[in-house]
Design a protein around this motif. Structure first.
Motif, PDB file in Angstrom:
ATOM      1  N   LYS A  60     -32.443  63.896  37.314  1.00  0.00           N
ATOM      2  CA  LYS A  60     -31.207  63.157  37.541  1.00  0.00           C
ATOM      3  C   LYS A  60     -31.512  61.773  38.133  1.00  0.00           C
ATOM      4  O   LYS A  60     -30.995  60.755  37.661  1.00  0.00           O
ATOM      5  CB  LYS A  60     -30.278  63.945  38.473  1.00  0.00           C
ATOM      6  CG  LYS A  60     -28.975  63.233  38.767  1.00  0.00           C
ATOM      7  CD  LYS A  60     -28.054  64.071  39.649  1.00  0.00           C
ATOM      8  CE  LYS A  60     -26.908  63.259  40.190  1.00  0.00           C
ATOM      9  NZ  LYS A  60     -25.849  62.980  39.236  1.00  0.00           N
ATOM     10  N   GLU A 106     -21.524  66.930  26.156  1.00  0.00           N
ATOM     11  CA  GLU A 106     -22.708  66.120  26.455  1.00  0.00           C
ATOM     12  C   GLU A 106     -22.651  65.558  27.870  1.00  0.00           C
ATOM     13  O   GLU A 106     -21.591  65.175  28.332  1.00  0.00           O
ATOM     14  CB  GLU A 106     -22.772  64.941  25.482  1.00  0.00           C
ATOM     15  CG  GLU A 106     -23.273  65.336  24.127  1.00  0.00           C
ATOM     16  CD  GLU A 106     -23.095  64.220  23.101  1.00  0.00           C
ATOM     17  OE1 GLU A 106     -22.910  63.063  23.503  1.00  0.00           O
ATOM     18  OE2 GLU A 106     -23.137  64.537  21.904  1.00  0.00           O
ATOM     19  N   ARG A 107     -23.826  65.476  28.503  1.00  0.00           N
ATOM     20  CA  ARG A 107     -23.849  64.928  29.857  1.00  0.00           C
ATOM     21  C   ARG A 107     -23.665  63.416  29.805  1.00  0.00           C
ATOM     22  O   ARG A 107     -24.359  62.725  29.084  1.00  0.00           O
ATOM     23  CB  ARG A 107     -25.166  65.261  30.542  1.00  0.00           C
ATOM     24  CG  ARG A 107     -25.162  64.775  31.950  1.00  0.00           C
ATOM     25  CD  ARG A 107     -26.273  65.281  32.871  1.00  0.00           C
ATOM     26  NE  ARG A 107     -27.243  66.183  32.372  1.00  0.00           N
ATOM     27  CZ  ARG A 107     -27.634  67.297  33.028  1.00  0.00           C
ATOM     28  NH1 ARG A 107     -27.079  67.625  34.171  1.00  0.00           N
ATOM     29  NH2 ARG A 107     -28.573  68.055  32.518  1.00  0.00           N
ATOM     30  N   GLU A 108     -22.729  62.931  30.580  1.00  0.00           N
ATOM     31  CA  GLU A 108     -22.467  61.497  30.580  1.00  0.00           C
ATOM     32  C   GLU A 108     -22.527  60.952  31.993  1.00  0.00           C
ATOM     33  O   GLU A 108     -22.101  61.614  32.926  1.00  0.00           O
ATOM     34  CB  GLU A 108     -21.045  61.209  30.084  1.00  0.00           C
ATOM     35  CG  GLU A 108     -20.816  61.495  28.643  1.00  0.00           C
ATOM     36  CD  GLU A 108     -19.430  60.996  28.244  1.00  0.00           C
ATOM     37  OE1 GLU A 108     -19.344  60.286  27.238  1.00  0.00           O
ATOM     38  OE2 GLU A 108     -18.456  61.324  28.944  1.00  0.00           O
ATOM     39  N   ASP A 132     -21.299  70.103  35.842  1.00  0.00           N
ATOM     40  CA  ASP A 132     -22.750  70.105  35.810  1.00  0.00           C
ATOM     41  C   ASP A 132     -23.232  71.545  35.824  1.00  0.00           C
ATOM     42  O   ASP A 132     -22.972  72.281  36.766  1.00  0.00           O
ATOM     43  CB  ASP A 132     -23.246  69.306  37.030  1.00  0.00           C
ATOM     44  CG  ASP A 132     -24.688  69.596  37.369  1.00  0.00           C
ATOM     45  OD1 ASP A 132     -25.470  69.885  36.450  1.00  0.00           O
ATOM     46  OD2 ASP A 132     -25.029  69.528  38.563  1.00  0.00           O
ATOM     47  N   GLU A 141     -22.468  62.218  37.356  1.00  0.00           N
ATOM     48  CA  GLU A 141     -22.596  62.513  35.928  1.00  0.00           C
ATOM     49  C   GLU A 141     -21.701  63.703  35.634  1.00  0.00           C
ATOM     50  O   GLU A 141     -21.386  64.490  36.520  1.00  0.00           O
ATOM     51  CB  GLU A 141     -24.026  62.927  35.587  1.00  0.00           C
ATOM     52  CG  GLU A 141     -25.057  61.865  35.790  1.00  0.00           C
ATOM     53  CD  GLU A 141     -26.453  62.411  35.497  1.00  0.00           C
ATOM     54  OE1 GLU A 141     -27.086  61.904  34.571  1.00  0.00           O
ATOM     55  OE2 GLU A 141     -26.893  63.359  36.171  1.00  0.00           O
ATOM     56  N   SER A 142     -21.332  63.843  34.373  1.00  0.00           N
ATOM     57  CA  SER A 142     -20.484  64.972  34.025  1.00  0.00           C
ATOM     58  C   SER A 142     -20.608  65.272  32.547  1.00  0.00           C
ATOM     59  O   SER A 142     -20.828  64.363  31.739  1.00  0.00           O
ATOM     60  CB  SER A 142     -19.037  64.634  34.376  1.00  0.00           C
ATOM     61  OG  SER A 142     -18.253  65.786  34.269  1.00  0.00           O
ATOM     62  N   GLU A 143     -20.471  66.558  32.228  1.00  0.00           N
ATOM     63  CA  GLU A 143     -20.479  66.931  30.815  1.00  0.00           C
ATOM     64  C   GLU A 143     -19.103  66.589  30.240  1.00  0.00           C
ATOM     65  O   GLU A 143     -18.086  66.914  30.827  1.00  0.00           O
ATOM     66  CB  GLU A 143     -20.840  68.422  30.685  1.00  0.00           C
ATOM     67  CG  GLU A 143     -22.310  68.646  31.041  1.00  0.00           C
ATOM     68  CD  GLU A 143     -22.629  69.998  31.682  1.00  0.00           C
ATOM     69  OE1 GLU A 143     -21.867  70.949  31.472  1.00  0.00           O
ATOM     70  OE2 GLU A 143     -23.642  70.091  32.395  1.00  0.00           O
TER      71      GLU A 143
END
Ligand code: SPV
Ligand code: MN
Length: 627
Positions: free
Chosen positions: A579, A460-462, A422, A447-449
C-alpha cells in the motif's frame, strides 16, 4: 467581478423576462434586488428556450406544485403511497459520469488525477449544447442555503433546471432561502447551477447521453449539467457544489469534505462528534445511522473557531443507497422508508405493477413491475433493483437527528474517520499517532475497491484520497497541504481514525458483521477522551482485546472471541508495504505534494520493515506493547 454570460452584449432582458413568465413569477424574481441575477435567468431563457418559467420560493404551494409536475411529466411515478414516488434515470445514466465531468480552468492548466478542460472551449461547447435544450419544458428557478441559516458556514445557491425531479429533490435536501436573496440582493455571493435533462424518450430517460456534460466553472462559481438525470450529476447543491466549496475552502483556509457528521455517546451521556469520509457504497450512511445522533450523512464544512474545529452539514436531507437496506441491519432507515407519511423519492428501484416499491433487502419477494431497464419480472436476467438505487428523504425524519442540525456554529469535531472497502490490508479500526500521521496515512492514502456509484467495473482497488477524489477541484497535493495547515490553528486537533468493514479471511468471508460498526464507534469515542489504552503497532494504535470484548457485550450483547480479534487485528506487513508503495508512486507524480507526506510514509515503511525482521509477515496484535 462580473459573471459569465450565456448571451453576449446588451439587450432588453427585462422585456424578455416579462414575456417569458407570468406576472406572479416575474414579481418573485424581481423582488430579489440583483440585476445580474435577473439577467442570468434571462440569458438562460433566451438560450435554452423553455416554454414557461416557475420561480420556487419555498412555500408549501410551491413544494406541492413541483411534486405534481414531476408526476405529470412522468419524471416520477406514483406508488401506493401518495408521498412516495419513484424516479428512473435510465440504464445509461445510473451513476456519476467521471469522464464527462470536467473542471474548467482558463489557463488550460492540467491537474494530476483531475479531469480538467480549457475553460473557454468548455464554455463554448456547453453553450452550444444548451441551445434550445429546454424547448417545450418548464424551467424552475430555486434559491437555497448550503448550510444552516445565519451561519458563518453558509454558502448560497441558485438552481435553474428543467427537471421537476431535480427541483423536488433539492426542496427535500436543502433549505430554501429565497428570503436571504431578497434581503441581501447584490451583496450575496452565490453559486449558480444550470441543469437540463435534455430531450427525454418515451421511458422518460435522457436521450442524448452522448451530450451529457457536467462542467464546473470555478472562476465563476457556476456549474452546467446537461442530458443527465442521475442526482449525483444534476442536483447542484450536492456534488457540484462540493467542488466549488472545496475550491473556496482552499482560498479561505477551511475544509469542505465528503464526510458525514455524527454524535457518539460515551460514559455519562457525553456526546463526541465525528466526521467520516467513505467512498460511496462503503458503509458511510450506515455508519452515520448507527451513531447515536446524526448531523449529516454526506457533506461537511469544517472551520476553525477559537482554536476548535467545528463542522456543519450543508444539507438537510439524504440521498442514500437503498439497495441492501434491511430491517435487521438498518432498522431506523428501513422504518422511515416504509412509513407512508414520510416524503420519499426512490430512484432505480423496482416499482411493482400494484404500486409497491421493492429493493434488495426489502421484506417480501420482488414481483412484476418496472425497474431501471424497463419491464421486469421474476426470472428476468437483470437484478430487480439497481445496486445504486437510492432514496431521497429529509434528515429530519431521523429519531436520532442531532438537535444541533441547525446550529449556526455547527458541532466540535472530536475525531475524523476515513474508511474504504479493503479486503486484505487494514484492520477494522485504528487510530493514528497524530493529526499529520492520520491525514497522510488514512486520509491522503485512502484506497477503496470500486462500487456501483460510478460508471465502470466494480471491485477494482482505486486510490480515493479523503474519499473525495471524484469531487476534487484542486490538486490532491494542495488539498493535503490545506489539511496540514488547517490544523496549525487548532488548540485541540481531532483524532484521526481509519476503519475498514470489508476485511476478509483467506476463504473470502467477511471478518466483521455490519452491526459491529457500533463497537468501533464506541471505541473511538472512548479514545478521544483517553478513557481506554491502545496497542502501538507500526501503523497506528489498535484496541486491546479486553476493551472490545466489553463493548461487544455491552452494545451488541455479543460474544467476541479472542481468535476473531487476532484475525482482525493481525498486522499484514506485505500488504501494508505494498500500500505504501502504491501511494508513494501516486504522490511522486503530484508536484505540489507536501514533502512531509513522503517523510511520514518513509517512517511508516521503516517501522513495518523493522517489525517484519523481528516477527515475520503476519504479526498478531499481542506482539506489540500497550501504549
Ligand atoms: C456518492 O456517490 O458519494 C453519493 C451519491 O453520495 S452521489 O450524489 O452520486 O455522489
Ligand atoms: Mn457521497
Amino acid at each position: 467581478m462580473s459573471r459569465e454570460r450565456l448571451v453576449a452584449g446588451d439587450y432588453d432582458y427585462l422585456n424578455l423576462l416579462r414575456s417569458s413568465m407570468s406576472e406572479e413569477m416575474l414579481k418573485r424574481l424581481l423582488r430579489i434586488p440583483d440585476p445580474e441575477l435577473h439577467r442570468w435567468v434571462a440569458d438562460i431563457i433566451s438560450v435554452a428556450r423553455p416554454s414557461s418559467v416557475y420561480v420556487n420560493i419555498g412555500s408549501e404551494e410551491d413544494f406541492e406544485y413541483v411534486r405534481r409536475k414531476a408526476l405529470l411529466n412522468k419524471e416520477e411515478l406514483p406508488t401506493k403511497y401518495p408521498k412516495h414516488t419513484v424516479h428512473f434515470d435510465g440504464p445509461k445514466d445510473l451513476a456519476r459520469d467521471r469522464g464527462n465531468t470536467r473542471i474548467l480552468l482558463s489557463s488550460g492548466e492540467k491537474i494530476p488525477l483531475i479531469n480538467t478542460y480549457e475553460r473557454v472551449s468548455g464554455l463554448n461547447e456547453i453553450k452550444k449544447i444548451l441551445e434550445g435544450i429546454m424547448s417545450g419544458k418548464e424551467m424552475y428557478v430555486s434559491f437555497y442555503c448550503f448550510g444552516p441559516r445565519n451561519s458563518p458556514f453558509t454558502m448560497y445557491a441558485v438552481q435553474v433546471t428543467d427537471s421537476a425531479y431535480v427541483t423536488h429533490s433539492e426542496n427535500i435536501l436543502y433549505r430554501v432561502c429565497y428570503d436571504e436573496f431578497v434581503n441581501q440582493g447584490p451583496n450575496l455571493n452565490y453559486m449558480r447551477f444550470l441543469h437540463s435533462a435534455g430531450e427525454r424518450d418515451e421511458n422518460g430517460w435522457s436521450k442524448n447521453v452522448d451530450k451529457r456534460r457536467i462542467y464546473i466553472d470555478l472562476e465563476d462559481d457556476t456549474v452546467y449539467s446537461t442530458n443527465t438525470q442521475y442526482a449525483g450529476n444534476t442536483v447542484g447543491l450536492k456534488k457540484l457544489a462540493l467542488r466549488l466549496c472545496v475550491n473556496r475552502g482552499l482560498k479561505e483556509g477551511w475544509l469542505c469534505e465528503h464526510m458525514f457528521i455524527t454524535g457518539v455517546k460515551g460514559p455519562g451521556d457525553r456526546i463526541t462528534y465525528f466526521t467520516g469520509a467513505f467512498p460511496a457504497g462503503c458503509g458511510k450512511t450506515s455508519t452515520a445511522l448507527m451513531s447515536d445522533t446524526v448531523v449529516g450523512d454526506d457533506l461537511a464544512i469544517i472551520k476553525e473557531f477559537d482554536g476548535i474545529a467545528r463542522a456543519a452539514n450543508p444539507e438537510v436531507g439524504m440521498f442514500g443507497i437503498v439497495d441492501g437496506i434491511n430491517p435487521k441491519d438498518d432498522p431506523e432507515i428501513y422504518e422511515i422508508l416504509n412509513s407512508p407519511e414520510n416524503e420519499v423519492i426512490f430512484s432505480n428501484v423496482l416499482l411493482t405493477d400494484d404500486g409497491e416499491v421493492w429493493w434488495t433487502g426489502k421484506v417480501g419477494e420482488p414481483r412484476k413491475g418496472i425497474n431501471y431497464a424497463g419491464v421486469w419480472w421474476p426470472g428476468k436476467d437483470n437484478v430487480p433493483s439497481h445496486p445504486n438505487s437510492r432514496f431521497t428523504t429529509s434528515i429530519r425524519y431521523l429519531k436520532s437527528l442531532d438537535p444541533k442540525i441547525d446550529d449556526p456554529m455547527g458541532v466540535p469535531v472530536g475525531g475524523m474517520i476515513f474508511g474504504g472497502r479493503d479486503s486484505d490490508t487494514l484492520p477494522p479500526v485504528e487510530e493514528s499517532f497524530d493529526w499529520v500521521h492520520g491525514i497522510v496515512t488514512k486520509g491522503a492514502a485512502l484506497e477503496s475497491e470500486r462500487t456501483t456509484a460510478v460508471l465502470g467495473k466494480a471491485g477494482e482497488r482505486e486510490f480515493n484520497p479523503y474519499a473525495i477524489l471524484d469531487f476534487l477541484s484542486i490538486s490532491v497535493g494542495k488539498f493535503t497541504e490545506l489539511h496540514l495547515r488547517f490544523a496549525e490553528k487548532l488548540k485541540i486537533k481531532p483524532k484521526v481514525y481509519g476503519v475498514n468493514y470489508f476485511l476478509r479471511d483467506e476463504k473470502g468471508n467477511y471478518l466483521a458483521e455490519k452491526v459491529d460498526k457500533k463497537v468501533w464507534l464506541k471505541w473511538m469515542e472512548l479514545r478521544v477522551h483517553g478513557d481506554v489504552d491502545a496497542i502501538e503497532t507500526p501503523t497506528g494504535l489498535i484496541p486491546l482485546y479486553e476493551d472490545l470484548r466489553k463493548l461487544f457485550e455491552k452494545h451488541l450483547s455479543k460474544e467476541y472471541p479472542e481468535s476473531l480479534y487476532e484475525k482482525q487485528f493481525t498486522l499484514r506487513v506485505p500488504q501494508q508495504l505494498s500500500k505504501i508503495e502504491r501511494i508513494w508512486v501516486i504522490y511522486s507524480e503530484i508536484p505540489d505534494t507536501p514533502k512531509i507526506l513522503f517523510d511520514v510514509l518513509r517512517a511508516q515503511k521503516e517501522r513495518l520493515e523493522n517489525a517484519r525482521r523481528r516477527y515475520g509477515d503476519f504479526i498478531p496484535p499481542h506482539t506489540f506493547a500497550k501504549k
